[in-house]
Design a protein around this motif. Structure first.
Motif, mmCIF file in Angstrom:
data_model
loop_
_atom_site.group_PDB
_atom_site.id
_atom_site.type_symbol
_atom_site.label_atom_id
_atom_site.label_comp_id
_atom_site.label_asym_id
_atom_site.label_seq_id
_atom_site.Cartn_x
_atom_site.Cartn_y
_atom_site.Cartn_z
ATOM 1 N N THR A 86 0.833 -1.114 -0.078
ATOM 2 C CA THR A 86 0.083 -0.059 0.103
ATOM 3 C C THR A 86 0.620 1.381 -0.318
ATOM 4 O OG1 THR A 86 -1.397 -0.879 0.658
ATOM 5 C CG2 THR A 86 -1.946 1.567 1.493
ATOM 6 N N PHE A 87 0.723 1.733 -1.324
ATOM 7 C CA PHE A 87 1.597 3.499 -0.768
ATOM 8 C C PHE A 87 1.091 4.517 -0.424
ATOM 9 C CE2 PHE A 87 2.865 2.332 -5.723
ATOM 10 C CZ PHE A 87 3.620 1.473 -5.469
ATOM 11 N N VAL A 88 1.936 5.463 0.677
ATOM 12 C CA VAL A 88 1.390 6.067 1.469
ATOM 13 C C VAL A 88 2.329 7.247 0.957
ATOM 14 C CG1 VAL A 88 0.639 4.598 3.453
ATOM 15 C CG2 VAL A 88 3.475 5.391 3.065
ATOM 16 N N GLY A 89 1.916 8.905 2.012
ATOM 17 C CA GLY A 89 2.448 9.619 1.300
ATOM 18 C C GLY A 89 2.470 10.224 -0.177
ATOM 19 N N ASN A 90 3.585 11.176 0.038
ATOM 20 C CA ASN A 90 4.021 11.760 -1.760
ATOM 21 C C ASN A 90 4.068 10.927 -3.094
ATOM 22 O OD1 ASN A 90 4.088 13.863 -3.808
ATOM 23 N ND2 ASN A 90 5.705 14.926 -2.204
ATOM 24 N N SER A 91 2.886 10.810 -3.689
ATOM 25 C CA SER A 91 2.826 10.028 -5.059
ATOM 26 C C SER A 91 3.836 10.399 -5.650
ATOM 27 C CB SER A 91 2.081 10.151 -5.509
ATOM 28 O OG SER A 91 1.645 11.160 -6.351
ATOM 29 N N ILE A 92 4.825 11.496 -5.671
ATOM 30 C CA ILE A 92 5.751 11.517 -6.385
ATOM 31 C C ILE A 92 7.190 10.328 -6.569
ATOM 32 C CG2 ILE A 92 6.973 13.286 -5.158
ATOM 33 C CD1 ILE A 92 7.447 15.250 -8.239
ATOM 34 N N LEU A 93 7.072 9.761 -5.475
ATOM 35 C CA LEU A 93 7.865 9.033 -4.405
ATOM 36 C C LEU A 93 7.913 7.900 -5.311
ATOM 37 C CD1 LEU A 93 9.205 9.873 -1.527
ATOM 38 C CD2 LEU A 93 10.524 10.530 -3.488
#
Length: 286
Positions: free
Chosen positions: A245-252
């Protein structure tokens, strides 16, 4: 100036590429309509429509370049990098498979370390399923089809027409990136990252005169990204051994497009380019 042929009487590469995509579009349109009509009368097809469409699409993408090159233009398939799997090419294929695993594993680790993603299930709790085997086969088809088309046919056609190899690599990388235009989450960073991957694969192709090194990389990069590490593959979700699951800034982390849409993968790709240059200079790839 001859519009369709160059000074050597060779059909210009632009026409070869345009004809290929036109034929593929027509065949894919016909195929989609045939499968769509069968959905009405077959429950099993309806329940598995996505995987059927994907396999059918890859078969078209494999056969069309081969038949166009061999039958329409009457050229040897080795000129588009389709060479027999002899000892040298098996070595290139295996090297590509290893490089693909190493690259996406590094991206996975960096996403975890940067806290841009978390695992839903523990590493001690893998989720095995037969779907993983099916998608492994699918990603083999995808890797082979996209490398045959994007590297073999496009770069091969341009080289036969005496285009500069770096220009051919750039053109193939742009087309390769634009092929992902309709995928979920596609934007500027995904475009640039896939373009960079296209450059990486293009150099592999030009150096080895074969599609097998880049095909190996492509297969394991996709399979491990989606089915092992549980991340979206160019905006597409797959069955997964582990779920991320991705969290935080999607640019990373790349958000809905997956890691290929984030700056972490940008760094990994650049590292892979440096590694490739090192391997070439030390004659590990030829």
């Amino acid at each position: 100036m001859k519009v369709f042929k160059n000074e050597e009487g060779e059909v210009r590469s632009g026409w070869k590429i345009l004809i290929l995509f036109l034929v593929e579009y027509i065949l894919l349109f016909i195929m989609a309509n045939i499968i769509g009509s069968l959905v009405v009368i077959s429950r099993s097809i309806r329940e598995n429509i996505y995987i059927i469409l994907m396999f059918s699409q890859e078969i078209v993408l494999i056969l069309t370049p081969i038949l166009s090159w061999k039958v329409l233009f009457k050229k040897d398939l080795s000129l588009i990098g389709l060479k027999a799997l002899n000892k040298k090419e098996v070595k290139n294929l295996i090297l590509g498979l290893v490089m693909g695993i190493a690259a996406i594993t590094l991206a996975f680790i960096l996403i975890i370390i940067s806290k841009s993603g978390v695992l839903v299930n523990s590493l001690l709790e893998p989720r095995f399923s037969l779907s993983l085997v099916l998608y492994l086969i699918l990603f083999i088809f995808v890797g082979f089809a996209e490398e045959l088309l994007s590297r073999g046919y496009i770069i091969g056609a341009m080289e036969v027409s005496n285009n500069n190899k770096w220009f051919a690599i750039m053109v193939s990388a742009v087309i390769f990136s634009l092929m992902h235009y309709g995928n979920n989450g596609f934007s500027l960073i995904p475009f640039l990252n896939i373009f960079l991957v296209g450059i990486l694969f293009g150099v592999m192709y030009v150096k080895t005169k074969s599609i097998w090194l880049s095909t190996g990389f492509h297969i394991t990069w996709n399979f491990f990204q989606g089915c092992i590490y549980g991340m979206p593959v160019s905006g597409i979700t797959t069955p997964k051994l582990y779920e991320m699951t991705f969290v935080g800034n999607s640019i990373l982390n790349g958000g809905t497009f997956g890691p290929e849409g984030g700056l972490i993968v940008t760094m990994v790709i650049i590292l892979m380019v440096v590694s490739l240059v090192f391997l070439i200079k030390n004659k590990k790839i030829h």
